[in-house]
Enzyme design. Structure first.
Site, mmCIF file in Angstrom:
data_model
loop_
_atom_site.group_PDB
_atom_site.id
_atom_site.type_symbol
_atom_site.label_atom_id
_atom_site.label_comp_id
_atom_site.label_asym_id
_atom_site.label_seq_id
_atom_site.Cartn_x
_atom_site.Cartn_y
_atom_site.Cartn_z
ATOM 1 N N GLU A 107 -1.717 -14.301 -2.202
ATOM 2 C CA GLU A 107 -0.214 -14.265 -1.375
ATOM 3 C C GLU A 107 -0.690 -13.428 0.186
ATOM 4 O O GLU A 107 -1.292 -12.360 -0.380
ATOM 5 C CB GLU A 107 0.812 -13.534 -2.725
ATOM 6 N N ASN A 121 0.552 -2.085 1.872
ATOM 7 C CA ASN A 121 1.930 -1.599 1.872
ATOM 8 C C ASN A 121 3.006 -1.372 0.624
ATOM 9 O O ASN A 121 3.569 -0.732 1.047
ATOM 10 C CB ASN A 121 2.556 -2.499 2.456
ATOM 11 N N CYS A 175 5.659 -7.657 3.578
ATOM 12 C CA CYS A 175 5.261 -9.102 3.633
ATOM 13 C C CYS A 175 6.680 -10.613 3.440
ATOM 14 O O CYS A 175 6.358 -11.332 4.439
ATOM 15 C CB CYS A 175 4.269 -9.676 2.772
ATOM 16 N N GLU A 223 2.711 -16.492 -8.176
ATOM 17 C CA GLU A 223 2.432 -15.251 -9.006
ATOM 18 C C GLU A 223 3.849 -15.363 -9.527
ATOM 19 O O GLU A 223 4.907 -15.572 -8.870
ATOM 20 C CB GLU A 223 1.787 -14.318 -8.908
HETATM 21 P P1 NAD Z 1 -5.490 -6.914 4.305
HETATM 22 O O1 NAD Z 1 -6.180 -8.947 4.380
HETATM 23 O O2 NAD Z 1 -6.780 -5.948 5.991
HETATM 24 O O3 NAD Z 1 -6.317 -6.375 3.146
HETATM 25 C C1 NAD Z 1 -6.491 -6.361 1.652
HETATM 26 C C2 NAD Z 1 -6.959 -6.010 0.941
HETATM 27 O O4 NAD Z 1 -8.317 -6.674 1.152
HETATM 28 C C3 NAD Z 1 -7.974 -4.565 1.127
HETATM 29 O O5 NAD Z 1 -8.167 -4.755 0.033
HETATM 30 C C4 NAD Z 1 -9.496 -4.651 1.714
HETATM 31 O O6 NAD Z 1 -9.803 -3.619 1.142
HETATM 32 C C5 NAD Z 1 -9.268 -6.150 1.185
HETATM 33 N N1 NAD Z 1 -10.520 -7.082 2.107
HETATM 34 C C6 NAD Z 1 -10.397 -7.164 3.901
HETATM 35 N N2 NAD Z 1 -10.579 -8.377 4.303
HETATM 36 C C7 NAD Z 1 -11.620 -8.641 2.713
HETATM 37 C C8 NAD Z 1 -13.132 -9.787 2.609
HETATM 38 N N3 NAD Z 1 -14.247 -9.998 3.466
HETATM 39 N N4 NAD Z 1 -13.674 -9.451 1.099
HETATM 40 C C9 NAD Z 1 -12.828 -8.935 -0.037
HETATM 41 N N5 NAD Z 1 -11.515 -8.652 0.978
HETATM 42 C C10 NAD Z 1 -11.489 -7.690 1.839
HETATM 43 O O7 NAD Z 1 -4.074 -6.800 4.348
HETATM 44 P P2 NAD Z 1 -3.952 -5.397 4.443
HETATM 45 O O8 NAD Z 1 -3.620 -5.265 5.972
HETATM 46 O O9 NAD Z 1 -4.332 -4.687 3.695
HETATM 47 O O10 NAD Z 1 -1.741 -5.918 4.465
HETATM 48 C C11 NAD Z 1 -1.113 -6.445 5.279
HETATM 49 C C12 NAD Z 1 -1.199 -7.918 4.871
HETATM 50 O O11 NAD Z 1 -0.850 -8.058 3.946
HETATM 51 C C13 NAD Z 1 -0.395 -8.526 5.508
HETATM 52 O O12 NAD Z 1 -0.575 -9.322 6.585
HETATM 53 C C14 NAD Z 1 1.022 -9.194 5.073
HETATM 54 O O13 NAD Z 1 1.759 -10.369 5.123
HETATM 55 C C15 NAD Z 1 0.251 -8.914 3.787
HETATM 56 N N6 NAD Z 1 0.471 -9.374 2.524
HETATM 57 C C16 NAD Z 1 1.099 -10.118 1.719
HETATM 58 C C17 NAD Z 1 1.756 -9.957 0.457
HETATM 59 C C18 NAD Z 1 2.191 -11.400 -0.142
HETATM 60 O O14 NAD Z 1 3.271 -10.916 -1.304
HETATM 61 N N7 NAD Z 1 2.079 -12.520 0.183
HETATM 62 C C19 NAD Z 1 2.124 -9.078 -0.363
HETATM 63 C C20 NAD Z 1 1.952 -7.993 0.844
HETATM 64 C C21 NAD Z 1 1.260 -7.987 1.467
HETATM 65 O O1 6OD Z 2 7.780 -7.608 -5.547
HETATM 66 C C1 6OD Z 2 7.028 -8.372 -5.785
HETATM 67 O O2 6OD Z 2 6.028 -8.941 -7.408
HETATM 68 C C2 6OD Z 2 5.904 -8.427 -4.676
HETATM 69 N N1 6OD Z 2 4.928 -9.301 -4.991
HETATM 70 C C3 6OD Z 2 6.181 -8.055 -3.490
HETATM 71 C C4 6OD Z 2 5.532 -8.294 -2.260
HETATM 72 C C5 6OD Z 2 5.733 -7.591 -1.194
HETATM 73 C C6 6OD Z 2 4.927 -8.392 0.374
HETATM 74 O O3 6OD Z 2 4.801 -7.110 0.546
#
Ligand code: NAD
Ligand code: 6OD
Length: 496
Positions: free
Chosen positions: A265, A166, A299, A477
């Site tokens: 995160e 994202n 997120c 972080e």
């Molecule tokens: P995802 O968990 O599907 O994938 C994230 C990364 O992890 C990708 O690079 C993927 O290839 C890798 N991955 C997947 N399975 C793995 C495994 N078993 N071992 C190692 N690596 C693995 O997430 P997404 O669909 O790319 O992103 C959306 C999600 O991320 C949403 O749930 C969103 O809330 C969350 N998100 C959280 C934050 C935060 O700061 N808390 C920020 C951005 C996105």
């Molecule tokens: O702004 C940032 O540092 C951060 N970690 C954003 C995360 C966004 C989630 O989608």
């Protein structure tokens, strides 16, 4: 419909995106397609790192821990990171085009947020690392001579930095920059959906003279692929991961046998609380942003909006009117809402739109797929959607959807608003809209989250702790918190 100008063209059109290992670009092995979510077209292929290539990357990173990198002073590392930031800015247009082609995100957003934040991450961690003080405790000893304790910060080792799709560049550099400034070496894995800006970053690392093996890049999927090989590798010391909560759980399982440090995160189901005393227009505009930014794929987005009853109907009407007016379109069209990341993700979000109806919700606006009448209909566009009338137990109110959608519900008291906002297994962030200063502080403090914004949303100071409570993450972080995670503090006790 405006297409990118030649200067805005995707820099890797028709090419095979390489991995980057031990200072060399590697294009051997299997590939997978990289598609543009605006029209579904394949724009490049990507080299998938198998377990052997992941192992090479980790071994290169391990060797680099003992190479020229280890002999650089903190000041020299910081100077190199600043050069990375400068070079990102010099190649800004390429980063912009790469990020947009992979993700379909709006030009205005990528230009003002995603790419500048990538450069800012490197500069800001260089500043912070130089400002970090070392603890020092003088102590008495029985012989009266005393002793002096002081802390030195050493690198943890090889760090796996795993990012979602994202904010591909923003979130990858958010981990890579502090890991490097602390003297670690990195194996980075971007999402399989958004590999391109990471390849440009590898080029930049090479251009500014980051020694071979210090930054490595592997592409691929998660389970039974590159990601799993990386997080279960015995020579990886720490994992900084952003992504779904379920993925975090899988990574924890893979990392457990070799007891790695974890910074997670994860997902969210964030609440916005709008009190009747809020500045109405500011609250509507802010909630529009917090629900629909990046097509709801942040997120931090508010998927549950609780509004105090006296303004509920008026607020929902205003929100729906603005949501209906959002212009849907491609990144270069001056639109408000771009596509989702992929057709697969759109199917997931649409399944929640259907579920909302089945669970007894009323669709106030949206709920389907727009017809754009051209090649974009092969893309991943979806309507911005507002739902009302669901029970708190409904899956649409409890599960993260990660699309341009929110559920709106009225509340009658501050106590009820706080209780409902906290009634979730997630705990990433909250937004509170009120003009009552005392209430603002009182409610903000009661939110069971890592960040509460009052009268704004996603306002970032990179020195602050960032992360989630409950299922939304482990650790923090940002600022000194990142430096803490990526360092091994060691006490030295000197008898005087
Ligand atoms: P995802 O968990 O599907 O994938 C994230 C990364 O992890 C990708 O690079 C993927 O290839 C890798 N991955 C997947 N399975 C793995 C495994 N078993 N071992 C190692 N690596 C693995 O997430 P997404 O669909 O790319 O992103 C959306 C999600 O991320 C949403 O749930 C969103 O809330 C969350 N998100 C959280 C934050 C935060 O700061 N808390 C920020 C951005 C996105
Ligand atoms: O702004 C940032 O540092 C951060 N970690 C954003 C995360 C966004 C989630 O989608």
């Amino acid at each position: 419909m405006r297409s990118p100008t030649p200067a805005e063209q995707y820099p890797f059109a028709g090419q095979q995106l390489p991995c980057y290992v031990a200072g060399e670009f590697v294009s051997s092995g299997q590939t997978f397609p990289n598609a543009n979510p605006v029209n579904g077209r394949v724009i490049a292929t990507v080299t998938e790192a198998d377990a052997a290539l992941v192992d090479r990357a980790v071994q290169a990173a391990r060797a680099a821990l003992r190479g020229p990198w280890a002999r650089l002073t903190l000041q020299e590392r910081c100077a190199l990171l600043r050069k990375v930031a400068d070079r990102i800015e010099q190649r800004f247009e390429e980063f912009l085009a790469a990020e947009i082609a992979d993700s379909g995100k709006m030009l205005a957003q990528a230009k003002s947020l995603d790419i500048p934040r990538g450069a800012a991450n490197f500069r800001s961690y260089a500043d912070l690392a130089l400002a970090r003080a070392s603890e020092c405790y003088e102590m008495a000893t029985p012989d009266g001579r005393g002793a002096l304790n002081y802390t030195v910060h050493k690198p943890v080792g090889v760090v796996a930095a795993i990012a979602p799709w994202n904010f591909p560049f923003l979130l990858l550099t958010w981990k890579v920059a502090p890991a490097l400034v602390c003297g670690n070496t990195v194996v980075a894995k971007p999402s399989e959906e958004t590999p391109s800006s990471a390849v440009l970053l590898a080029q930049v690392m090479q251009e500014v003279g980051i020694p071979p093996g210090v930054f490595n890049l592997v592409h691929g999927f998660g389970p039974a692929s590159t990601g799993e090989a990386l997080v279960s590798h015995p020579d990886v010391a720490a994992i900084a991961f952003t992504g779904e909560t379920a993925t975090g759980a899988a990574i924890m399982r893979s990392a457990a046998p070799t007891v790695k440090a974890l910074s997670f995160e994860l997902g969210g189901k964030n609440a916005a609380l709008v009190f009747a005393d809020a500045d109405f227009e500011a609250a509507v505009a802010g909630t529009m942003r917090s629900v629909f930014s990046n097509c709801g794929q942040v997120c931090l987005c508010s998927e549950r909006v609780y509004i105090e009853r006296p303004i509920f109907e008026r607020f929902v009407e205003a929100l729906a009117a603005r949501a209906r007016a959002l212009k849907i379109g491609g990144p270069y069209e001056g639109a408000d809402l771009g596509p989702l990341i992929s057709r697969a993700h759109r199917d997931k979000v649409l399944s929640y739109y259907r579920l909302a109806r089945e669970e007894g919700g009323e669709i106030v606006c949206g709920g389907g797929v727009p017809q754009l009448g051209d090649e974009r209909d092969a893309g991943a566009f979806i309507e911005p959607t507002i739902v009302r009338g669901l029970r708190e137990e409904a899956r649409c109110v409890r599960e993260e959807i990660f699309g341009p959608v929110c559920h709106v519900a009225p509340f009658d008291s501050e106590e009820e608003a706080v209780r409902r906002a906290n009634d979730t297994r997630y705990g990433l962030c909250a937004a509170v809209w009120t003009s009552n200063l005392q209430r603002a502080h009182r409610v903000a403090r009661q939110m069971e989250v890592g960040i509460t914004w009052v009268n704004d949303w996603y306002l970032r100071d990179l020195r602050t702790p960032f992360g989630g409570a409950k299922l939304s993450g482990i650790g923090r972080e940002g600022g000194m918190h990142s430096l803490g995670f990526f360092s091994e503090p060691m006490n030295i006790c000197v008898k005087l």
